[in-house]
Design a protein around this motif. Structure first.
Motif, short mmCIF file in Angstrom:
data_model
loop_
_atom_site.label_atom_id
_atom_site.label_comp_id
_atom_site.label_asym_id
_atom_site.label_seq_id
_atom_site.Cartn_x
_atom_site.Cartn_y
_atom_site.Cartn_z
N ARG A 1 13.60 35.24 59.44
CA ARG A 1 14.24 36.42 60.05
C ARG A 1 13.59 36.69 61.40
NH1 ARG A 1 17.63 40.62 57.72
NH2 ARG A 1 18.95 39.19 56.55
N ARG B 1 18.31 43.64 48.76
CA ARG B 1 17.50 43.47 49.98
C ARG B 1 16.03 43.28 49.62
NH1 ARG B 1 21.38 47.13 51.99
NH2 ARG B 1 20.05 48.88 51.36
N ASP C 1 14.06 39.92 50.61
CA ASP C 1 12.84 39.92 51.40
C ASP C 1 11.72 39.14 50.72
OD1 ASP C 1 14.12 41.38 53.28
OD2 ASP C 1 13.18 43.30 52.78
#
Lengths: 199, 199, 199, 199
Positions: free
Chosen positions: D197, D185, D189
């Motif tokens: 997102r 994750r 990101d």
DNA sequence: GATGAATGAGCGTTCATTCAT
DNA sequence: GATGAATGAACGCTCATTCAT
């Protein structure tokens, strides 16, 4: 003694393997592969490897003696007898070439004392039978009597063995039968008593 | 080419094992046991089993050719040359009996293509050299000219090989040299051109 | 600690053998052959194979730490510190390519518990030192503080290790230094705190 | 291709031995001992050690590709595809920890040229498949387009490999799956295009 | 410093044979 | 009749190491 078809097949393949690839490659694995069965299957037909080699030797003995046995040994002309024997030998080798590579390789069976003994006895019996012919030939005035029969034996069969071996090592590249008979006639002419061939 | 003492020892033992117990028993384990060393010790002296067998063949080649090389091939009487060769052969076998069991067992090296090739080349070179003598003998009117030289070769060396083989199989139980020379004289008398022997 | 010239030479060859031919081929025989001495000669310089592998690991440790040791760890800009470290690493690999194939192959030393332990301690000490830089970078507001430092460590050195491994497996077919620095700049841009690079 | 139960068992044990004791201890003797059979028994199921290692690599290849093969590669969201792949990888390692120690140890197969080649081809095919996802992610505006896809590949899988290696070296002492997903994750990101997102 | 010779332990492999099915 | 699986023994060979020189 009386072998089944399957047993004979195994012996034939064993001889071929022996000839083509040598003793070291005459393994149950290779045998089974050639026969297209599994290895344990062979144990149905022979009790083990020794029994197979034993049967191979039996087949050699049979080959070596079959003609001599059929000859009317006592009455036939000795030189003709020897010639028939030699011709038979050559024809058998010609028909089954692997034999040529194997049949005089007495060392191959050296590993097992019993088999080695059998080899000797086959050689001996063969020698006895042909020496009988030789002796009769000398007695009947057809073969030079001054030559030691043992020497005569080697004089006749030594060149034959060498010829067959050369044929095998050459990859069967010459006419075994023709060359063999020519050689025999040469030898016959040398050992025959002069005056024997009036006809 | 130039072998160390240790290498020669190994080759000698290998020949003996080959003769006494057959190729199947010519293992590094047996070799090491005979030499009273461990198996890996042998690898100090040869790169592997192949190299040992190769050296064995080299030693055969050397034996086979040494006499022929020393003969003044061009001037010497051909029959005398052949006789010297045969005598040398017999004496070497007599001095090193295991050789008798092994030297004509060309099949033993069948397993490895390179070694088999070497065997053939040794046989061939030997044949070429002796056939040269035979041809000269015929040209000089000392050997019957009507006999095919190839047949003559087998006539001379076939019985010799068979004799040596019998000697080995018999456990060296007769006088090889005497028997061999007697046999040679018999053969010589047969192939010699009448009139060649002025006595 | 202080190695002789001969010892260093042996370690260098050992690393090369390890890289080029793998652990299984890092034998004393091959080592001796490369060094052109006999096998026992190596025992003059090391007590055994274990000692050699131990020295190899020491040389790895030295390489890994030399730069970090020389950096004024406390005052230097952390990102610059990491960059210097990475550059040094790349340059060393570039100068001694076999290292690339070996240095991250921790499994190679798995065979011996003590060596495996040493590998772990080298990795650990390396991790501690670089994580110190990372932590200070976060504290000084130069590296994104929301990322777990352990993850950051793997984010920086995972790609570096993979790059070096690919370089080795590719047969050194690309420009390690250029590619490595490009990759580092990409990573740096990603982990740097926005606003850190005003200049 | 289709392995028997026995063959799969052997491969599983081989992987475990490889992981736990290293390539040097992956011997037929140890393999046989683990399987509680004699050494020759293994030859019923594999032709030799090479065949076993080959099957081990095949099992690695299968693991590496099974997920990627099942993904609807063309339509699925690329980042989700990568995530699924990573999660699958982590779960498989978690379920079969020895894999973690072995799967990225490409050097282990260096000894045999054919196996080394296979390792490379597995790595390559894996790289091609994931890079396809990366490229599509950049084309679809979901992954930062300014980063070199090759660097992105190393950025994603370098940390993953390092994590798995650390897990193996640590004796599986942390929660691989949780740590791995957390790390992913973080990386996601960083490489995701801002604005992708919307939630 | 270095070597030739040697060794015990272990390697991967093949052998003839056995046994349950 | 035949098979798959297994085994003890032996094979050729390589290993790290030792020792006398």
């Amino acid at each position: 003694m009386a072998m089944t078809v399957r047993q004979q097949k195994i012996v034939t393949v064993a001889v071929r393997l022996l000839a083509e690839r040598g003793i070291q490659q005459l393994t149950l694995k290779n045998l089974a592969a050639e026969l297209k069965v599994s290895e344990p299957a062979i144990y149905r037909h022979f009790t083990g490897k020794y029994a197979i080699l034993d049967a191979v030797l039996d087949s050699f003995a049979e080959i070596a003696q079959s003609v001599l046995d059929e000859l009317p040994a006592d009455t036939m002309d000795p030189l003709t007898g020897i010639e028939l024997f030699i011709r038979d030998r050559l024809e058998r080798m010609n028909a089954n070439p692997p034999l040529a590579k194997v049949m005089f390789s007495e060392e191959l069976f050296q590993d097992d004392p019993q088999l080695a003994e059998k080899v000797l006895s086959i050689m001996h019996s063969h020698k006895v039978r042909t020496e009988t012919l030789i002796l009769r030939g000398q007695a009947e005035g057809k073969i030079r009597p001054e030559i030691d029969p043992t020497v005569l034996f080697r004089l006749i069969f030594g060149p034959l063995r060498l010829l067959i071996k050369q044929w095998g090592l050459s990859g069967y590249r010459f006419e075994l039968l023709a060359e063999g008979m020519k050689q025999w006639r040469t030898i016959r002419d040398l050992i025959e008593l002069p005056g024997n061939r009036p006809e």
